[in-house]
Design an enzyme around this catalytic site. Structure first.
Site, PDB file in Angstrom:
ATOM      1  N   ASP A  42       0.465  -1.189   0.141  1.00 47.14           N
ATOM      2  CA  ASP A  42       0.100  -0.329   0.230  1.00 47.14           C
ATOM      3  C   ASP A  42       0.821   1.307  -0.090  1.00 47.14           C
ATOM      4  OD1 ASP A  42      -2.435  -1.144   2.181  1.00 47.14           O
ATOM      5  OD2 ASP A  42      -2.204  -1.324   0.145  1.00 47.14           O
ATOM      6  N   LYS A 125      13.395  32.716  -2.673  1.00 52.30           N
ATOM      7  CA  LYS A 125      13.163  31.402  -2.148  1.00 52.30           C
ATOM      8  C   LYS A 125      14.944  30.478  -1.850  1.00 52.30           C
ATOM      9  CE  LYS A 125      10.135  28.268  -1.024  1.00 52.30           C
ATOM     10  NZ  LYS A 125      10.775  26.679  -0.611  1.00 52.30           N
ATOM     11  N   ARG A 146      14.352  22.654  11.286  1.00 49.96           N
ATOM     12  CA  ARG A 146      13.179  22.960  11.033  1.00 49.96           C
ATOM     13  C   ARG A 146      12.466  21.058  11.503  1.00 49.96           C
ATOM     14  NH1 ARG A 146       8.786  21.604   7.164  1.00 49.96           N
ATOM     15  NH2 ARG A 146       7.363  23.250   7.528  1.00 49.96           N
ATOM     16  N   CYS A 413      18.464 -11.578 -15.341  1.00 50.98           N
ATOM     17  CA  CYS A 413      19.464 -10.794 -14.383  1.00 50.98           C
ATOM     18  C   CYS A 413      20.743 -10.538 -14.828  1.00 50.98           C
ATOM     19  CB  CYS A 413      19.401 -10.951 -12.994  1.00 50.98           C
ATOM     20  SG  CYS A 413      20.144 -10.273 -11.976  1.00 50.98           S
ATOM     21  N   CYS A 416      23.043 -11.558 -11.953  1.00 53.89           N
ATOM     22  CA  CYS A 416      23.518 -12.839 -11.380  1.00 53.89           C
ATOM     23  C   CYS A 416      22.931 -14.271 -13.025  1.00 53.89           C
ATOM     24  CB  CYS A 416      22.495 -13.376 -10.308  1.00 53.89           C
ATOM     25  SG  CYS A 416      20.476 -13.085 -10.301  1.00 53.89           S
ATOM     26  N   CYS A 431      14.147 -10.074 -11.080  1.00 53.24           N
ATOM     27  CA  CYS A 431      15.139 -11.318 -11.117  1.00 53.24           C
ATOM     28  C   CYS A 431      14.462 -12.354 -10.205  1.00 53.24           C
ATOM     29  CB  CYS A 431      15.844 -11.035 -10.670  1.00 53.24           C
ATOM     30  SG  CYS A 431      17.345 -11.777 -10.028  1.00 53.24           S
ATOM     31  N   CYS A 437      21.154 -13.255  -5.319  1.00 57.52           N
ATOM     32  CA  CYS A 437      21.959 -12.346  -7.142  1.00 57.52           C
ATOM     33  C   CYS A 437      22.311 -11.333  -5.891  1.00 57.52           C
ATOM     34  CB  CYS A 437      20.410 -12.023  -7.306  1.00 57.52           C
ATOM     35  SG  CYS A 437      20.791 -10.431  -8.560  1.00 57.52           S
TER      36      CYS A 437
HETATM   37  S1  IVH Z   1       9.398  32.032   5.067  1.00 55.73           S
HETATM   38  C1  IVH Z   1       6.435  31.761   7.761  1.00 55.73           C
HETATM   39  N1  IVH Z   1      11.365  33.237   3.176  1.00 55.73           N
HETATM   40  O1  IVH Z   1      10.963  27.315   2.300  1.00 55.73           O
HETATM   41  C2  IVH Z   1       6.882  31.181   6.098  1.00 55.73           C
HETATM   42  N2  IVH Z   1      10.757  30.990   3.776  1.00 55.73           N
HETATM   43  O2  IVH Z   1       9.103  26.272   1.591  1.00 55.73           O
HETATM   44  C3  IVH Z   1       8.132  31.126   6.799  1.00 55.73           C
HETATM   45  N3  IVH Z   1      12.687  29.703   2.491  1.00 55.73           N
HETATM   46  O3  IVH Z   1      10.636  25.920   5.485  1.00 55.73           O
HETATM   47  C4  IVH Z   1       9.288  30.709   5.609  1.00 55.73           C
HETATM   48  N4  IVH Z   1      14.006  31.124   1.930  1.00 55.73           N
HETATM   49  O4  IVH Z   1      13.547  27.420   5.067  1.00 55.73           O
HETATM   50  C5  IVH Z   1      10.646  32.540   3.986  1.00 55.73           C
HETATM   51  N5  IVH Z   1      12.893  34.010   1.835  1.00 55.73           N
HETATM   52  C6  IVH Z   1      12.492  33.115   2.074  1.00 55.73           C
HETATM   53  C7  IVH Z   1      12.543  31.247   2.414  1.00 55.73           C
HETATM   54  C8  IVH Z   1      12.035  30.082   2.871  1.00 55.73           C
HETATM   55  C9  IVH Z   1      14.040  29.380   1.739  1.00 55.73           C
HETATM   56  C10 IVH Z   1      12.260  28.079   2.370  1.00 55.73           C
HETATM   57  C11 IVH Z   1      12.184  27.872   4.566  1.00 55.73           C
HETATM   58  C12 IVH Z   1      10.600  27.779   4.592  1.00 55.73           C
HETATM   59  C13 IVH Z   1      10.475  26.603   2.835  1.00 55.73           C
HETATM   60  C14 IVH Z   1       9.013  27.152   2.326  1.00 55.73           C
END
Ligand code: IVH
Length: 680
Positions: A42, A125, A146, A413, A416, A431, A437
């Protein structure tokens, strides 16, 4: 399985979100708590569904996608810390319109008129790993990863080795938690990998993995030797809030000495934010570190407060992801890998190519039907795609593939040479060599010693490979004879008396271990840890199970066990049908004497009742709670239904508690439950 071709993008995104949560939950249950709630089959079906949807909608691949995790990180030796304030994640958007809608939602929620000005912040980001730094009285006292957002790992010593992270800050309030991203610059990543390769050490797939592998180290001196960096992007607990806006806070953090991304700006409204998205995307190749999108946040903190959060993501922030990156190259070869259960997986070898800053030389092809779907052959030009750090895939064949016959399936395989067969109705080819194997042998040994099975400390992948190479262990039962090689092992590089004796003691500790763990460790197809326990509960010992599997009416006898269906029954029968498997089981029993699985019950009011545990249990582990229930003659179940007699709910209980309340099921706290146990 769902029909992916008919799914709308919204349905796919929704389903991927659910799958990510569900698979992560099962990973935790399986690896960290050893209490899986579903069968391996599953579980595999969920993973396959996730993969199929991601292949059809690569732009929807989530940050927390199960396909991004190369297996589940084993419970780490770092100690756990509960965050003072949870570390949230972000909702994702892929289109400009999603960003406009986000702003619309914000305005509606705040009851602002549609044209009301809303200042947003926009910043890259960062593709790293998030970290929370706690300062008390201006001194760094705790750094944590985190983790699941509520509980992370203590990485204080590691954080202290990073130059970007100040040890003391002047002018900070009594309590200040700075949150941000630990990352590795692309240049440092390339240099680290070159060093690793030269030293014959592990090479990292991308800067994010390298940062995570370097940061989550028990030994901080390893972290110190790795070039990690940090960008602050927020805060957690703070005893006094010095500014009223996100941008004000970010400026203030910069002033305290924390590095802040240079492309952090404020924008008026969605269109200006989208312009900055374009600017960041343009700057991306030259930033010197990996980013995978842009994060927008509502600037006013009073609005952030009012907007609050849904599930684990704030309503006031959004991640606008970059589209998946693609490149063209040549498929040089198609190799075949052999997994634990003998599954043959074709892997494409590419002429190495950079895709979004990472050199890609392998692509997954999943199975032979996929090769036919793409119509690829070695020598073809292909377009490959990498979304985040999912294993790259081929998305299109650029060569003329018209009129090709199906790709030849292997008849044997590659490792083996045993016969390879596809079972009826299955796409996978396997296999049939079983333990003969070498590839399966290695994978099975790894499984036998894994946490959910025999949990033998100190017998990692490297040692297994070493002992296999030396011919000391070929099958699980050989592990229990390893002590014969003690003297020879002491002479080998990297082994000292303490490490050798520790390993041998860890093995000895598993003689007479729970039969259900042995059974699970045998790696019989479809027999996961829960099924193994169900089988041992019913049969008591592996010998008795074998007798049933070899009996007159094996399928009927096995399916009579709660939780065992025909597929599992057939797999058990097939396993014990093979003489080499029976011989191995006999050797294991002779050498390691699995303890019969006995559940001694005491008389109690709970006999025959069904109990569900949910939320965080504080005094006992979930395993222990379940064992307590069984000892009282009750059955511990995984989900709440009208048949549930009692729900024991710890802090953080969610949907199960709600359902129990709706159904009028009795609910008690862990404390009350323990009082019941003590009464019996
Ligand atoms: S703010 C409450 N700013 O992206 C908001 N996150 O996908 C908290 N991250 O766990 C995140 N660059 O580790 C924020 N400029 C940025 C970021 C950023 C990378 C990461 C962060 C978060 C994850 C979420």
């Amino acid at each position: 399985m769902v029909d992916v071709a008919r799914m709308s993008e919204a349905e796919a995104a929704n389903r991927l979100m659910r799958l990510a949560r569900e698979i992560a939950k099962h990973d935790r249950l399986y690896h960290d708590r050893d209490t899986p709630e579903i069968s391996d089959a599953d579980y595999d079906a969920l993973v396959a569904e996730n993969r199929a949807i991601e292949a059809a909608f690569p732009q929807l691949v989530r940050d927390d996608s199960p396909s991004k995790r190369v297996g589940h990180l084993p419970s780490s030796p770092l100690s756990k810390v509960t965050h003072a304030k949870p570390m949230l994640s972000l909702d994702n958007a892929f289109e400009a319109d999603d960003v406009r809608e986000f702003l619309g939602r914000v305005r509606r929620f705040l009851k602002l008129v549609p044209e009301a000005p809303v200042t947003l912040t926009a910043e890259p980001k960062i593709d790293g790993l998030s970290c929370s730094l706690r300062y008390e009285g201006g001194r760094l006292v705790l750094a944590a990863t985190r983790g699941d957002g509520s509980v992370g790992e203590d990485v204080t010593a590691n954080a202290r080795t990073i130059d970007d992270i100040p040890e003391t800050v002047e002018g900070a309030p009594q309590v200040l938690e700075v949150r941000g991203e630990v990352y590795m610059a692309t240049e440092d990543f390339a240099a680290l990998n070159a060093r690793q390769e030269k030293a014959g050490e592990k090479v990292f797939a991308n800067p994010r993995n390298a940062a995570a592998g370097s940061f989550r180290q028990k030994d901080a001196s390893v972290t110190k030797a790795r070039p990690l960096r940090f960008f602050a992007h927020g805060w957690g607990e703070i005893s006094a809030l010095p500014r009223e806006t996100q941008s004000g806070m970010v400026d203030w953090l910069r002033g305290l000495g924390f590095p802040v991304d240079p492309m952090f700006v404020t924008c008026e409204g969605a269109e200006a934010a989208l312009e900055h998205y374009d600017a960041i995307q343009e700057a991306r190749p030259d930033l010197g570190y990996e980013i995978d999108g842009v994060v927008y946040k509502v600037d006013r903190l009073d609005w952030q407060e009012r907007l609050g959060q849904v599930a684990r993501a704030p309503r006031w922030a959004l991640a606008h992801k970059f589209p998946a990156e693609q490149a063209e190259t040549v498929l040089e070869a198609i190799d075949i890998q052999v997994g634990r259960t003998g599954k043959l997986t074709p892997v494409g070898r590419l002429k190495p190519i950079g895709v979004g800053g990472v050199i890609v030389s392998n692509v997954t092809l999943h199975n032979f039907d996929e090769i036919d779907r793409l119509g690829v052959r070695p020598g073809d030009r292909v377009r490959v795609q990498r979304a985040g750090d999912v294993i790259p895939q081929i998305v299109a064949n650029l060569s003329d593939a018209a009129g090709r016959d199906p790709y030849p399936r292997p008849a044997t395989c590659p490792v083996c040479d045993s016969e390879a067969v596809a079972e009826e109705g299955e796409v996978d080819i396997r296999c049939t060599g079983g333990l003969i194997c070498p590839a399966q042998r290695f994978e099975r040994l790894k499984h036998f010693v894994s946490r959910g099975a025999m949990d033998i400390d100190g017998l990692g992948e490297k040692s297994i490979a070493e002992f296999l190479e030396l011919g000391w262990i070929e099958k699980p039962s050989d592990i229990f004879e390893l002590h014969r090689h003690r003297e020879a092992l002491l002479k080998r590089e990297g082994w000292k008396e303490t490490s050798v004796d520790k390993l041998l003691a860890a093995i000895d500790a598993r003689r007479g271990f729970d039969a259900a763990r042995f059974l699970f460790g045998l790696g019989i197809r479809h027999v996961g840890a829960v099924t193994a326990r169900d089988l041992m509960k019913a049969f008591g010992s592996i010998e008795a199970l074998q007798e049933a599997a070899r009996g007159e009416t094996p399928i009927a006898d096995l399916t009579a066990v709660d939780g065992v269906g025909e597929v599992v029954a057939q797999a058990v029968v097939d396993f014990f049908h093979e003489p080499h498997n029976r011989e191995e089981v006999a050797r294991l029993i002779a050498r390691a004497a699995p303890a019969p699985y006995v559940v001694e019950t005491v008389d109690s009011d709970w006999a025959g009742k069904t109990i569900v545990f949910t939320g965080k249990l504080e005094a006992v582990s979930r395993d222990e709670a379940k064992a307590q229930a069984e000892r009282l003659g009750a059955k511990a179940a995984g989900s709440v239904s009208s048949k549930t007699d009692l729900l024991v709910a710890g802090p953080g209980a969610g949907s199960k508690l709600k359902k129990a309340q709706e159904l009028g099921v009795r609910v008690m706290s862990e404390e009350e439950w323990l009082a019941e146990v003590a009464k019996a």
